[in-house]
Design an enzyme around this catalytic site. Structure first.
Site, PDB file in Angstrom:
ATOM      1  N   LYS A  49       1.157   4.377  -2.498  1.00 30.70           N
ATOM      2  CA  LYS A  49       1.001   5.791  -2.105  1.00 30.70           C
ATOM      3  C   LYS A  49       2.166   6.759  -2.191  1.00 30.70           C
ATOM      4  O   LYS A  49       2.100   8.039  -2.585  1.00 30.70           O
ATOM      5  CB  LYS A  49       0.271   5.828  -0.600  1.00 30.70           C
ATOM      6  CG  LYS A  49      -0.724   5.344  -0.609  1.00 30.70           C
ATOM      7  CD  LYS A  49      -1.900   6.270  -1.409  1.00 30.70           C
ATOM      8  CE  LYS A  49      -3.419   5.708  -1.353  1.00 30.70           C
ATOM      9  NZ  LYS A  49      -4.379   6.445  -2.114  1.00 30.70           N
ATOM     10  N   TYR A  71       1.020  -1.078  -0.062  1.00 35.52           N
ATOM     11  CA  TYR A  71      -0.006  -0.044  -0.138  1.00 35.52           C
ATOM     12  C   TYR A  71       1.030   1.291  -0.156  1.00 35.52           C
ATOM     13  O   TYR A  71       0.699   2.220  -0.687  1.00 35.52           O
ATOM     14  CB  TYR A  71      -1.062   0.101   1.259  1.00 35.52           C
ATOM     15  CG  TYR A  71      -1.645   1.127   1.181  1.00 35.52           C
ATOM     16  CD1 TYR A  71      -2.967   1.373   0.577  1.00 35.52           C
ATOM     17  CD2 TYR A  71      -1.396   2.178   2.394  1.00 35.52           C
ATOM     18  CE1 TYR A  71      -3.851   2.340   0.777  1.00 35.52           C
ATOM     19  CE2 TYR A  71      -2.387   3.157   2.600  1.00 35.52           C
ATOM     20  CZ  TYR A  71      -3.133   3.401   1.740  1.00 35.52           C
ATOM     21  OH  TYR A  71      -4.418   4.554   1.804  1.00 35.52           O
TER      22      TYR A  71
END
Length: 189
Positions: free
Chosen positions: A118, A114
């Site tokens: 990002k 993740y």
């Protein structure tokens, strides 16, 4: 989607449409953007906010989970920017708001995949911000959602993101006024 659009109108939205869009597919993104342009003739705001997260240790992350996060969190942002910015540039007006995550600035063991998406999201928006803002006179903001707005603004300032709150305020954008108020309050404290 039509029920949601009707609910928005019921809450006071002057006009609203619901358009299906798979942000991982260029044709779908371009179709949604064309639908907005056909209905409204312009795009004032792009809020890049689509995202998904699978939180587990790196070695437990599946290839499918990786592909889903990269597709939605990073490729989706890329495709939306590619589809919308030309319309804003042509109109010499618009605002891009990229909403990210604290995990795009710092990571923990269970967010490796993740966080990678990002960090990429933030890098993409940060790289475009000065060019789009200064050359095309568009407001361009990105930041994280877990921190108070004041902290986001300072983080963006430290990373070199161009924000001209006075210009936003002079154009009647409420966000410009809010930014100026926060900045003034922060310096007083």
């Amino acid at each position: 989607l039509e029920a949601l659009a009707a609910e928005c109108r019921g809450l006071g939205a002057a006009d609203c449409i619901g358009l299906p869009c798979d942000v991982t597919q260029g044709e779908s993104v371009r179709g949604a953007v064309q639908g907005v342009m056909a209905r409204f003739g312009r795009i004032d705001y792009l809020v890049n906010n689509a995202g998904v997260g699978h939180y587990r240790r790196f070695m437990d992350l599946t290839e499918g989970e990786w592909d889903e996060m990269v597709g939605i969190n990073l490729k989706g942002a890329f495709l939306m920017l590619k589809a919308v910015i030309p319309h804003m540039v042509a109109a010499r007006s618009g605002m891009v708001i990229g909403i990210s995550s604290i995990r795009g600035f710092e990571t923990i063991a269970t967010t490796a995949g993740y966080s990678a998406t990002k960090f990429g999201f933030n890098g993409l928006h940060q790289a475009l911000a000065p060019r789009v803002s200064e050359d095309e006179k568009l407001a361009y903001i990105y930041g994280e959602i877990e921190l108070p707005v004041q902290d986001v603004l300072f983080r963006m300032e430290r990373t070199g993101v161009f924000i001209d709150a006075r210009q936003l305020e002079s154009q009647g954008h409420e966000l410009g006024q809010k930014m100026l108020e926060l900045e003034e309050r922060a310096y007083r404290e």
